[in-house]
Design a protein around this motif. Structure first.
Motif, PDB file in Angstrom:
ATOM      1  N   ALA A  13     -13.082  -3.500 -45.888  1.00  0.00           N
ATOM      2  CA  ALA A  13     -12.234  -2.774 -44.866  1.00  0.00           C
ATOM      3  C   ALA A  13     -13.160  -1.375 -44.563  1.00  0.00           C
ATOM      4  O   ALA A  13     -12.880  -1.063 -43.432  1.00  0.00           O
ATOM      5  CB  ALA A  13     -10.970  -2.248 -45.638  1.00  0.00           C
ATOM      6  N   LYS A  14     -13.954  -0.737 -45.212  1.00  0.00           N
ATOM      7  CA  LYS A  14     -14.716  -0.128 -45.146  1.00  0.00           C
ATOM      8  C   LYS A  14     -16.183  -0.346 -45.028  1.00  0.00           C
ATOM      9  O   LYS A  14     -17.045   0.717 -44.771  1.00  0.00           O
ATOM     10  CB  LYS A  14     -14.971   1.100 -46.419  1.00  0.00           C
ATOM     11  CG  LYS A  14     -13.441   1.624 -46.957  1.00  0.00           C
ATOM     12  CD  LYS A  14     -13.636   2.570 -47.793  1.00  0.00           C
ATOM     13  CE  LYS A  14     -12.151   3.276 -48.081  1.00  0.00           C
ATOM     14  NZ  LYS A  14     -12.138   4.139 -49.270  1.00  0.00           N
ATOM     15  N   ASN A  15     -16.552  -1.616 -44.691  1.00  0.00           N
ATOM     16  CA  ASN A  15     -17.736  -2.195 -44.297  1.00  0.00           C
ATOM     17  C   ASN A  15     -18.848  -1.479 -45.159  1.00  0.00           C
ATOM     18  O   ASN A  15     -19.835  -0.888 -44.740  1.00  0.00           O
ATOM     19  CB  ASN A  15     -18.109  -1.752 -42.798  1.00  0.00           C
ATOM     20  CG  ASN A  15     -17.440  -2.490 -41.880  1.00  0.00           C
ATOM     21  OD1 ASN A  15     -16.791  -3.587 -42.094  1.00  0.00           O
ATOM     22  ND2 ASN A  15     -17.167  -1.986 -40.656  1.00  0.00           N
ATOM     23  N   THR A  16     -18.769  -1.313 -46.427  1.00  0.00           N
ATOM     24  CA  THR A  16     -19.384  -0.441 -47.498  1.00  0.00           C
ATOM     25  C   THR A  16     -19.954  -1.470 -48.757  1.00  0.00           C
ATOM     26  O   THR A  16     -18.853  -1.980 -49.149  1.00  0.00           O
ATOM     27  CB  THR A  16     -18.862   0.764 -48.126  1.00  0.00           C
ATOM     28  OG1 THR A  16     -18.509   1.548 -46.949  1.00  0.00           O
ATOM     29  CG2 THR A  16     -19.885   1.318 -48.947  1.00  0.00           C
ATOM     30  N   LEU A  17     -21.071  -1.633 -48.952  1.00  0.00           N
ATOM     31  CA  LEU A  17     -21.650  -2.354 -50.233  1.00  0.00           C
ATOM     32  C   LEU A  17     -21.876  -1.311 -51.225  1.00  0.00           C
ATOM     33  O   LEU A  17     -22.348  -0.324 -50.964  1.00  0.00           O
ATOM     34  CB  LEU A  17     -22.978  -3.124 -49.549  1.00  0.00           C
ATOM     35  CG  LEU A  17     -23.631  -3.790 -50.586  1.00  0.00           C
ATOM     36  CD1 LEU A  17     -23.055  -5.079 -51.153  1.00  0.00           C
ATOM     37  CD2 LEU A  17     -25.081  -4.109 -50.385  1.00  0.00           C
ATOM     38  N   PHE A  18     -21.919  -1.757 -52.357  1.00  0.00           N
ATOM     39  CA  PHE A  18     -21.841  -0.874 -53.306  1.00  0.00           C
ATOM     40  C   PHE A  18     -22.878  -1.659 -54.745  1.00  0.00           C
ATOM     41  O   PHE A  18     -22.849  -2.762 -54.729  1.00  0.00           O
ATOM     42  CB  PHE A  18     -20.667  -0.481 -54.334  1.00  0.00           C
ATOM     43  CG  PHE A  18     -19.604   0.347 -53.164  1.00  0.00           C
ATOM     44  CD1 PHE A  18     -18.632  -0.634 -52.925  1.00  0.00           C
ATOM     45  CD2 PHE A  18     -19.719   1.274 -53.233  1.00  0.00           C
ATOM     46  CE1 PHE A  18     -17.677   0.209 -52.056  1.00  0.00           C
ATOM     47  CE2 PHE A  18     -18.768   2.078 -52.240  1.00  0.00           C
ATOM     48  CZ  PHE A  18     -17.740   1.375 -51.655  1.00  0.00           C
TER      49      PHE A  18
END
Length: 122
Positions: A73-78
């Motif tokens: 949803a936030k287009n974020t990789l961690f």
């Protein structure tokens, strides 16, 4: 234009933790994979962790200590990194790519971020 922006690097002592983030934008396809790489002067580039639609891959050197995840949803990789040691010191890069069974994590990196430095002191 695809943009990848990493953040979260820093300096910690042995045994500490860091969480890296990689915010992605500019892509409009669903079938992709993402990878965290790291680079050091002595070892060159090393695949650390990769994530596809339903799979994750870890380098042996980080298994059990690092966890890759993403928030679609936030287009974020961690990359959650625990139990850090000096051998983890490197510049860390995220990459967005396409399936290729010959590559680390079966992911060929097409786009790269600028990197974030992680330094672990003993």
């Amino acid at each position: 234009q695809v943009y990848l922006v990493e953040s979260g690097g820093g300096s910690v002592q042995t045994g500490g933790s860091l969480k890296l983030s990689c915010e992605a934008s500019g892509y409009d396809y669903d079938d992709y994979c993402m990878v965290w790489f790291r680079r050091t002067p002595g070892k060159g580039r090393e695949g650390v962790a990769a994530i596809g639609s339903d799979t994750t891959t870890y380098a042996d050197s980080v298994k059990g200590r690092f966890t890759i995840s993403k928030d679609n949803a936030k287009n974020t990789l961690f990359l959650q990194m625990d139990s850090l040691n000096p051998e983890d010191t490197a510049m860390y890069y995220c990459a967005l790519g396409s399936y290729n069974r010959r590559e680390f994590g079966r992911c060929y990196p097409n786009y790269w971020g600028q990197g974030t430095q992680v330094t672990v002191s003993s």
